[in-house]
Design an enzyme around this catalytic site. Structure first.
Site: not given
Ligand SMILES: CCCCC/C=C\C/C=C\C/C=C\C/C=C\C/C=C\CC/C=C/C(=O)SCCNC(=O)CCNC(=O)[C@H](O)C(C)(C)COP(=O)(O)OP(=O)(O)OC[C@H]1O[C@@H](n2cnc3c(N)ncnc32)[C@H](O)[C@@H]1OP(=O)(O)O
Ligand SMILES: Cc1cc2nc3c(=O)[nH]c(=O)nc-3n(C[C@H](O)[C@H](O)[C@H](O)COP(=O)(O)OP(=O)(O)OC[C@H]3O[C@@H](n4cnc5c(N)ncnc54)[C@H](O)[C@@H]3O)c2cc1C
Length: 643
Positions: A139, A198, A441
């Site tokens: 992010t 994180g 996520e």
């Molecule tokens: C080995 C040792 C291991 C030990 C571990 C053991 C135990 C674990 C121990 C501890 C663990 C503890 C805790 C857990 C850990 C962490 C939790 C704690 C804190 C949380 C931290 C948070 C982290 C984060 O947030 S990381 C950042 C996350 N960010 C996101 O999720 C962003 C979301 N955005 C997206 O996913 C993409 O941007 C999007 C919205 C999907 C758009 O992508 P895009 O490419 O533009 O897609 P589209 O054009 O919409 O679609 C194209 C096509 O692709 C398909 N698609 C999209 N995504 C996926 C996918 N993921 N997989 C497969 N296919 C996908 C989509 O459907 C479309 O398909 P189509 O063309 O056929 O329709």
């Molecule tokens: C506690 C915490 C821990 C995190 N840890 C990590 C980490 O370890 N690593 C990491 O990389 N990230 C991390 N993140 C970030 C997290 O993954 C993002 O905040 C998350 O993916 C959402 O993205 P954003 O904040 O840009 O929200 P935005 O996408 O800006 O969302 C804002 C609003 O816009 C709307 N919106 C956005 N896009 C669309 C769309 N296409 N259609 C309709 N509505 C839409 C949403 O629904 C929402 O209401 C963490 C966040 C938090 C809060």
């Protein structure tokens, strides 16, 4: 033991231990879980000060100390199974995310899934031994959203002709320099600074950074790079790395969520994760079999979050139901003793659906995990056919279960009245630590739209005569019905009949969304605009249910009957979750039900009670003595020093 809670357990009509075994998977799994639990809960090295009474920095320090102990103990006891690590970790840091979560939960799994064998030796082994501490940086300040494939507009140029470029041009860039065999990483704008990861702020010395890959003048979209960010000996940030903590948040006080700005940072060619996509030494790009494999770790964590929803609910309803069994209020009948609040129908109506959902989500979580393991096993063998379903299922269930749990935790908190608002209940903490699962996520609405995309594709395949398999097979079997076709027959006592009605409802909703897109397409002539104009239909389950008014009344009457049936077993059903008191850490949810004496004891530990007259109050005493109320501001300082 509180007599009310004793009576509750005596009235139970089933064997609690057997149900615990079912929830765990087997009696052996229950035994092992308890063994791990006692290793942690009886270990003096994990003693801690109540974080409720600590500052954020103290909480971070305490968490780091415990995490370091945890790693040593995991090694000492030879615990290496991911499920057991996860369980151990949850006992060390109950309800609280900690600075190593990203290392364990995302850094190591990303290496496992995307590193080459050579990279496994170079990074995974030291990371497993905690020489390398890593995080996952996707992010940015300006975007949580990424595209993993190349777009026509994706450009490597600097921002001179703004209108011709899209936001993707202003994301972090990794440009390959064949002369030095290095990637040069840059954050070209403020909004491209990595934000949120994180453990990034202070703890990690490496980060997996997601950036746009540029080579031979072409952009190839999102790829993962291993970037050293701190010196391995001194822990000081490396040249070109601007890194720090993003400040206090709603919760996550133990976690140093961080920022990262990259200023011409050079990393070797083989620091790009190259199990699938590759860059050759001359800069030639080799495509991965599927661009979506870069997103694999997010799918893993989304699958895990489904089980976390179940756990958060199990904890919340254990606290609220046990407390409701020992709390007495009001007279139901004049002159009679006050009843347990659990006997009020409205209290049951708040809590028993949460209890049922906790059970349902536990089994859904197990199903999601098995599905993840099965399909990711196929992916490792080179079969990618299950990936779309895995993505749609994990994204949809992550969003559905976290939204539901988020609301239900708050219901549990409010059902405890005023004491639910005290941090001693643990419910405020459960809420603030859980609620960001709706955002991280993949923000839930965005995830629902991904699932809807898969459903619409499946729907059009079904309409084209294909026999669908797996979770969408109902779309092939059922013909959506217009509301005018009347309501289907329903036997609310029969699960199969309920499932059929749900499937029909789902098919109708998919059809509704598809129709909306068709209509919008005629008006707007662009697929993307038509999609956005139908987004509410795509995400929200429509208010039109499939039930007639008499059927809905029948459901309502049946719910009341079920509340009565559940009542004698309510405490036993939460006992079966087997949440140890130390893990639950709630004064209201104690197993022995002795709530009030412990509430009083807990309050006495408040730092404000450290002295009878807190230092700040001396000013009031001074003011009183000098009778200066009304004009004390200009003179207070000199007065306080002179008295
Ligand atoms: C080995 C040792 C291991 C030990 C571990 C053991 C135990 C674990 C121990 C501890 C663990 C503890 C805790 C857990 C850990 C962490 C939790 C704690 C804190 C949380 C931290 C948070 C982290 C984060 O947030 S990381 C950042 C996350 N960010 C996101 O999720 C962003 C979301 N955005 C997206 O996913 C993409 O941007 C999007 C919205 C999907 C758009 O992508 P895009 O490419 O533009 O897609 P589209 O054009 O919409 O679609 C194209 C096509 O692709 C398909 N698609 C999209 N995504 C996926 C996918 N993921 N997989 C497969 N296919 C996908 C989509 O459907 C479309 O398909 P189509 O063309 O056929 O329709
Ligand atoms: C506690 C915490 C821990 C995190 N840890 C990590 C980490 O370890 N690593 C990491 O990389 N990230 C991390 N993140 C970030 C997290 O993954 C993002 O905040 C998350 O993916 C959402 O993205 P954003 O904040 O840009 O929200 P935005 O996408 O800006 O969302 C804002 C609003 O816009 C709307 N919106 C956005 N896009 C669309 C769309 N296409 N259609 C309709 N509505 C839409 C949403 O629904 C929402 O209401 C963490 C966040 C938090 C809060």
């Amino acid at each position: 033991m509180n007599p009310d809670i004793v009576k509750e357990r005596q009235n139970a009509t089933f064997n609690v231990e057997k149900l615990t075994n079912i929830l765990d998977g087997s009696p052996e799994k229950t035994r092992r879980r308890r063994e791990i639990e006692s290793m942690v809960l009886n270990d003096p090295d994990f003693q801690e000060q109540d974080p409720n009474f600590l500052s954020r920095s103290e909480r971070y320090d305490q968490a780091v100390r415990k995490s370091a102990q945890m790693i040593l103990k995991l090694r000492e006891f030879g615990i290496s199974d991911p499920d057991e690590i996860y369980y151990y970790k949850n006992c060390v840091h109950p309800d609280r995310p900690e600075p190593l979560d990203l290392h364990l939960g995302m850094f190591l799994p990303t290496l496992l899934n995307q590193a080459t064998p050579e990279q496994m030796d170079r990074f995974f082994t030291p990371a497993w031994n905690l020489q390398i501490i890593g995080t996952y940086a996707q992010t940015e300040m300006g975007h949580g959203w990424w595209r993993c494939s190349q777009r026509a507009s994706c450009s490597a140029t600097t921002p001179t002709v703004l209108p011709a470029l899209t936001s993707e041009d202003w994301r972090p860039q990794a440009t390959f320099d064949p002369a030095t065999q290095e990637f040069v990483l840059n954050s070209p704008t403020i909004s491209s600074i990595k934000w949120w990861p994180g453990g990034l702020g202070k703890t990690s010395n490496h980060a997996i950074v997601l950036a746009q890959l540029h080579t031979q003048g072409n952009c190839h979209g999102l790829h993962a790079f291993i970037v050293p960010i701190r010196d391995m000996d001194t822990h000081v940030p490396l040249p070109g790395i601007v890194v720090g903590d993003i400040g206090p948040k709603f919760g996550f006080s133990e976690v140093d969520n961080g920022f990262l700005k990259l200023e011409n940072v050079r990393i070797p060619l083989d620091n790009m994760l190259m199990k699938y996509a590759k860059v050759e030494p001359d800069g030639t790009y080799v495509k991965p079999p599927s661009a979506k494999l870069t997103y694999g770790t997010m799918v893993f964590i989304r699958s895990m979050i489904v089980g976390q929803s179940a756990l958060a609910l199990a904890k919340s309803c254990t606290i609220a139901i046990r407390y409701s069994a020992v709390r007495h209020q009001s007279e139901l009948k004049p002159g009679e003793p006050e009843p347990q609040i659990l006997n009020f129908q409205t209290q049951q109506h708040k809590l028993f659906p949460v209890l049922a959902t906790a059970y349902a989500f536990t089994f859904v979580g197990q199903y999601m995990k098995q599905t993840y393991n099965r399909i990711s096993g196929d992916i490792h063998e080179g079969d990618y056919s299950g990936l779309p379903e895995l993505h749609a299922l994990s994204a949809g269930l992550k969003a559905f279960t976290t939204w539901a749990a988020n609301g239900a935790i708050e219901v549990c908190r409010m059902s405890c009245g005023g004491h639910g608002y005290s941090r001693s209940s643990a419910l405020p903490d459960i809420y603030v630590e859980f609620t960001p699962t709706c955002t991280y996520e993949g923000e839930n609405t965005v995830m629902m739209l991904q699932t809807a995309r898969y459903l619409l594709k499946s729907y059009s395949q079904a309409r084209g005569g294909q026999q669908l398999q797996g979770s969408v097979s109902y779309l092939s079997r059922l013909q959506p019905q217009p509301v005018s076709a009347g309501v289907p027959p329903l036997n609310i006592q029969d699960l199969a009949s309920l499932v059929q009605v749900y499937q029909l409802r789902a098919a109708n909703l998919v059809e509704l969304a598809a129709t909306s897109i068709q209509q919008e397409l005629q008006l707007r002539h662009s697929q993307e605009d038509a999609w956005n104009s139908s987004a509410i239909d795509l995400v929200r389950a429509s208010d039109a249910g499939l039930l007639s008014v008499p059927q809905a009344l029948q459901v309502s009457a049946h719910i009341k009957e079920l509340l009565i049936q559940l009542r004698p077993n309510a405490v036993a059903l939460v006992d079966a979750f087997d949440l140890n008191d130390k893990k639950l850490n709630s004064v209201l949810g104690r197993y022995d039900g002795n709530v009030y004496e412990h509430l009083f004891e807990w309050a006495r530990h408040s730092p404000l009670n450290a002295s009878e007259v807190p230092p700040a109050l001396t000013i009031i005493v001074i003011i009183k003595h000098n009778q200066l109320i009304g004009s004390f501001f200009p003179r207070s300082t000199s007065l306080s020093t002179s008295t």
